[in-house]
Design an enzyme around this catalytic site. Structure first.
Site, mmCIF file in Angstrom:
data_model
loop_
_atom_site.group_PDB
_atom_site.id
_atom_site.type_symbol
_atom_site.label_atom_id
_atom_site.label_comp_id
_atom_site.label_asym_id
_atom_site.label_seq_id
_atom_site.Cartn_x
_atom_site.Cartn_y
_atom_site.Cartn_z
ATOM 1 N N ASP A 316 -13.157 83.516 -38.957
ATOM 2 C CA ASP A 316 -13.413 82.312 -38.175
ATOM 3 C C ASP A 316 -12.150 81.461 -38.154
ATOM 4 O O ASP A 316 -11.447 81.348 -39.164
ATOM 5 C CB ASP A 316 -14.568 81.527 -38.792
ATOM 6 C CG ASP A 316 -14.976 80.363 -37.922
ATOM 7 O OD1 ASP A 316 -15.223 80.573 -36.726
ATOM 8 O OD2 ASP A 316 -15.039 79.240 -38.436
ATOM 9 N N ASP A 353 -23.729 62.688 -33.430
ATOM 10 C CA ASP A 353 -23.090 63.954 -33.819
ATOM 11 C C ASP A 353 -22.628 63.854 -35.274
ATOM 12 O O ASP A 353 -21.704 63.105 -35.590
ATOM 13 C CB ASP A 353 -21.908 64.235 -32.893
ATOM 14 C CG ASP A 353 -21.289 65.605 -33.137
ATOM 15 O OD1 ASP A 353 -21.711 66.277 -34.090
ATOM 16 O OD2 ASP A 353 -20.386 65.986 -32.376
ATOM 17 N N GLU A 357 -16.040 66.831 -36.405
ATOM 18 C CA GLU A 357 -15.350 66.513 -35.158
ATOM 19 C C GLU A 357 -15.970 65.289 -34.495
ATOM 20 O O GLU A 357 -15.264 64.404 -33.990
ATOM 21 C CB GLU A 357 -15.410 67.711 -34.206
ATOM 22 C CG GLU A 357 -14.566 68.889 -34.626
ATOM 23 C CD GLU A 357 -15.249 69.757 -35.659
ATOM 24 O OE1 GLU A 357 -16.405 69.448 -36.023
ATOM 25 O OE2 GLU A 357 -14.626 70.736 -36.121
ATOM 26 N N PHE A 385 -25.475 70.059 -30.348
ATOM 27 C CA PHE A 385 -24.629 71.160 -29.873
ATOM 28 C C PHE A 385 -25.293 72.497 -30.188
ATOM 29 O O PHE A 385 -25.875 72.685 -31.254
ATOM 30 C CB PHE A 385 -23.263 71.107 -30.555
ATOM 31 C CG PHE A 385 -22.352 72.253 -30.196
ATOM 32 C CD1 PHE A 385 -21.546 72.202 -29.089
ATOM 33 C CD2 PHE A 385 -22.332 73.401 -30.980
ATOM 34 C CE1 PHE A 385 -20.710 73.259 -28.762
ATOM 35 C CE2 PHE A 385 -21.512 74.467 -30.661
ATOM 36 C CZ PHE A 385 -20.700 74.396 -29.545
ATOM 37 N N ALA A 387 -24.676 76.991 -29.468
ATOM 38 C CA ALA A 387 -23.711 78.003 -29.027
ATOM 39 C C ALA A 387 -23.945 78.398 -27.578
ATOM 40 O O ALA A 387 -23.036 78.920 -26.920
ATOM 41 C CB ALA A 387 -23.816 79.241 -29.924
ATOM 42 N N ARG A 390 -22.985 74.788 -25.492
ATOM 43 C CA ARG A 390 -21.632 74.347 -25.868
ATOM 44 C C ARG A 390 -21.386 72.908 -25.431
ATOM 45 O O ARG A 390 -20.287 72.537 -25.038
ATOM 46 C CB ARG A 390 -20.578 75.289 -25.300
ATOM 47 C CG ARG A 390 -20.679 76.696 -25.891
ATOM 48 C CD ARG A 390 -19.961 77.744 -25.118
ATOM 49 N NE ARG A 390 -18.550 77.484 -25.019
ATOM 50 C CZ ARG A 390 -17.821 77.682 -23.912
ATOM 51 N NH1 ARG A 390 -18.394 78.127 -22.828
ATOM 52 N NH2 ARG A 390 -16.535 77.444 -23.908
ATOM 53 N N SER A 392 -22.821 68.647 -26.447
ATOM 54 C CA SER A 392 -23.624 67.743 -27.267
ATOM 55 C C SER A 392 -23.511 66.356 -26.662
ATOM 56 O O SER A 392 -22.644 66.093 -25.823
ATOM 57 C CB SER A 392 -23.142 67.733 -28.722
ATOM 58 O OG SER A 392 -21.827 67.212 -28.809
#
Length: 689
Positions: A316, A353, A357, A385, A387, A390, A392
């Site tokens: 990752d 969120d 990030e 969010f 996958a 993609r 939020s």
């Protein structure tokens, strides 16, 4: 700051040696030793020589009592040295397990009705907690069981599990939400959802795994053991046939004496692969212990072996190749909007969120643009969010704020009725991506306001690690959710061999299957629920201790430090175990050559004097030659125990070169060492006899 690793207990620790010696004597019980068939045969041979020694004392045996007695003693020592090597390896694991048991105490937990602060708590014993329960853990409280943080953030002391004294942050959301029972909160308060029933906690599983005696043999160990048993049977048949052959030869030649039972037993034990058979259990147990020292728990020996055979690593990007926790550094306006408008829209999209990030965007907007809002509006709907989307954001007061990947953001605003997007969107996104950063497009309803620049930094020294892996024939593949341009920039800087951009869970799973269909062994790291399918498919699946419960259940290796770069260390340890096993097997088998020159001439010299030419070591007498070979065969085991526990030195080089290198050292060395050792022992025996 470098992560702390557990310091291995020295193989020469007085307490460890004493405990291992006691355990080694217990392992002489045939009911315990049957798991090592080669050494069980040696124990039977030792018992036979003990009987012949008693017969020598009564005059029923023609051989001198000192010879049969000495052979018997050294054969028994051969078995004891074997069980001692295994007990010594197990001892270090038991010491670690004992320290973990101290952390597994039954404490009182504060049970809540739901995952909200301010509710009434009920005091219950930790043993009464079940999956799905919510508990409140405040400062100085010990966490009562394994779980996920669902509210709040706290500093947690995990030294009881990891050995790391520095506290770590555990918080709701993101990839650091998991907590382990037995650790202690030292600041703030959190609400934890329990994910394991009593007896099934991570500490319980660790204790069972560390108890080396309970580990299952790996496929490679079983295959090697079958080979050793086959060799032992061959040598047993050879030695059994020597007795009638020598009797016939005496009658045919008219002189000499048949080979005695003591000499036949000594020949069998010296030719059987006793060295590797004695050290094989210790190698496997010590390999798992070396992983424990790195704060890595292997849930099976098969996983470690697979790590040694890995030739594709899926890594990752965030936290492994880059430092992780990307930080927002700028808001770039588009389509005539101002930075203030972009910042406000980005703030609204990030208020709910909980990822690093998202929090960094909130921090940037507050510090640079002066916005003070710190909570979503009442009645707003948080968009988490995923996958697939993609994206939020938040729906508040009839307005839809979103942030996410460029193509997803464009598709979203078009779904709301937008007929066009800013003309400079593509150029801005490409420019940020080519710089190795991540562009997050921000929108309000059907209008795109701008782009947030998330900066990502490649870890120092990671390029050198990848070069080492490449030299070993291992391919590295970076997996990221970033767009292809950002992924290409990071991949080029990190010098990985390939990358998979905009990766969804099904993309990771498909990639692993493709490599496996081509015959590759694949390793992967992960920490999220969406990583679980790919982790379950990978040959070596490393989950982070802070990751979600599905990820930890799908993995076969867990890193207590939650450091994804440990995958590189795990591969090295796996290869080191395979190398150690192979090198000592080579050494053990090549040892037999010198023993042929020592025992065969000595056993048959009275019948065939011409065999004296094979006495190239010029050993003093037949009895001295046989006893010297038996002694060398015994003492080589404890001499190799430190190497079995520590492992042979790992050298990053292609397999062909590594094979030649190890054959020269352990193959040629295994031929030369016995000639020198047996001759030296013969000189000492000659002086004492």
């Amino acid at each position: 700051m470098a992560k702390h690793t557990q310091q291995p207990q020295s193989a020469f620790d007085r307490e460890l040696i004493g405990g291992a010696l006691a355990d080694s004597l217990k392992k002489l019980d045939p009911r315990s030793l049957w798991r090592n068939p080669v050494m069980l045969c040696v124990e039977i041979a030792s018992a036979i020589t003990l009987i012949t020694f008693v017969m020598s004392l009564t005059g029923s045996n023609r051989e001198p009592a000192w010879f049969t007695g000495a052979v018997s003693v050294w054969l028994w020592l051969t078995v004891i040295f074997s069980t001692y090597a295994e007990a010594l390896a197990e001892g270090r694991g038991k010491a670690r397990a004992a320290s973990l048991r101290k952390a597994r105490t039954d404490i009182t937990a504060k049970l809540l009705a739901g995952p909200e602060f301010g509710g009434t708590s009920t005091a219950v014993a930790a043993s009464q907690l079940r999956k799905g329960d919510y508990i409140l853990v405040e400062a100085n409280d010990m966490i009562a069981g394994d779980g996920d943080v669902v509210a709040g953030a706290a500093l947690v002391n995990e030294s009881a599990v990891t050995g790391e004294s520095a506290p770590v942050i555990r918080e709701s959301g993101g990839d650091r939400s998991a907590v382990t029972g037995g650790t202690t909160v030292i600041a703030n308060a959190i609400i934890v959802r329990i994910t394991a029933n009593p007896g099934e906690t991570f500490l319980d599983r660790m204790i069972c795994l560390i108890e080396g005696a309970k580990r299952r043999k790996t496929p490679n160990e079983i295959a090697l053991e079958v080979l050793l048993i086959a060799l032992t049977l061959v040598f047993l048949l050879v030695c059994a046939n020597m007795s009638p052959l020598s009797i016939y030869s005496v009658k045919a030649a008219g002189h000499g004496t048949p080979v005695s039972l003591t000499i036949l037993v000594a020949l069998f034990v010296c030719l059987a692969p006793t060295t590797i058979a004695a050290l094989l259990p210790a190698i496997g147990i010590a390999g798992m212990d070396r992983l424990f020292q790195k704060n890595v728990i292997a849930l099976s020996g098969r996983a470690i072996e697979a790590a040694g055979d890995v030739n594709v690593l899926l890594l990752d990007k965030t936290g492994t190749i880059t430092l992780g926790n990307r930080e927002a550094v700028a808001c770039v306006p588009l389509g005539g909007h101002s930075e203030q408008e972009v910042a406000e829209a980005a703030l609204m999209a990030s208020l709910s969120d909980e990822t690093p990030e998202g929090r960094s965007i909130v921090a940037l907007v507050r510090q640079k643009y002066g916005f003070t809002r710190d909570a979503p509006p009442a009645g707003s709907e948080a968009i988490v969010f995923s996958a697939d989307t993609r994206l939020s954001g938040i729906n508040a007061d009839g307005i839809q704020y979103r942030k996410g990947a460029a193509d997803s953001a464009v598709a979203f605003v078009r779904s709301l009725g937008a007929t066009s997007v800013p003309g400079d969107l593509g150029e801005t996104v490409d420019r940020i991506a080519r710089g190795g950063a991540t562009p997050l497009v921000v929108s309000r309803n059907e209008e795109i306001f701008g782009v947030v620049n998330l900066k990502d930094i490649v870890k120092g020294g990671i390029q050198e690690r990848f070069l080492q892996l490449r030299s070993m024939g291992i391919k590295t593949v970076m997996i990221t959710g970033d767009n292809p341009l950002t992924a290409a920039a990071i991949a080029a800087e990190a010098q990985v061999d390939d990358f998979l951009a905009q990766a969804k869970p099904e993309d990771k799973l498909r990639l692993i299957r493709e490599y496996q269909e081509q015959g590759f062994m694949v390793a992967m790291t992960g920490d999220g629920t969406n990583d679980a399918p790919a982790l379950a498919q990978a040959d070596v699946a490393v989950a982070m201790n802070t990751g979600t419960q599905p990820a930890r259940e799908a993995a076969n290796i867990i890193d207590l430090d939650s450091n994804p770069t440990k995958l590189l260390d795990i591969v090295e340890v796996g290869k080191q175990i395979l190398m150690t096993r192979g090198n000592l097997t080579t050494f053990s088998i090549s040892n037999d050559i010198a023993k042929y020159f020592a025992i065969i001439p000595a056993a048959l010299l009275s019948i065939y004097p011409q065999l004296g030419v094979l006495n190239v070591m010029h050993l003093a007498s037949p009895y001295s030659a046989i006893l010297s070979a038996v002694i060398f065969n015994a003492i080589i085991i404890p001499m190799l125990v430190p190497l079995a526990l520590k492992g042979t030195r790992f050298r990053p080089m292609p397999a062909e070169r590594l094979l030649i290198h190890n054959l020269l050292i352990y193959g040629v060395g295994g031929i030369i060492a016995p000639f020198v050792g047996i001759k030296a022992i013969d000189l000492v025996v000659g002086l004492l006899a």
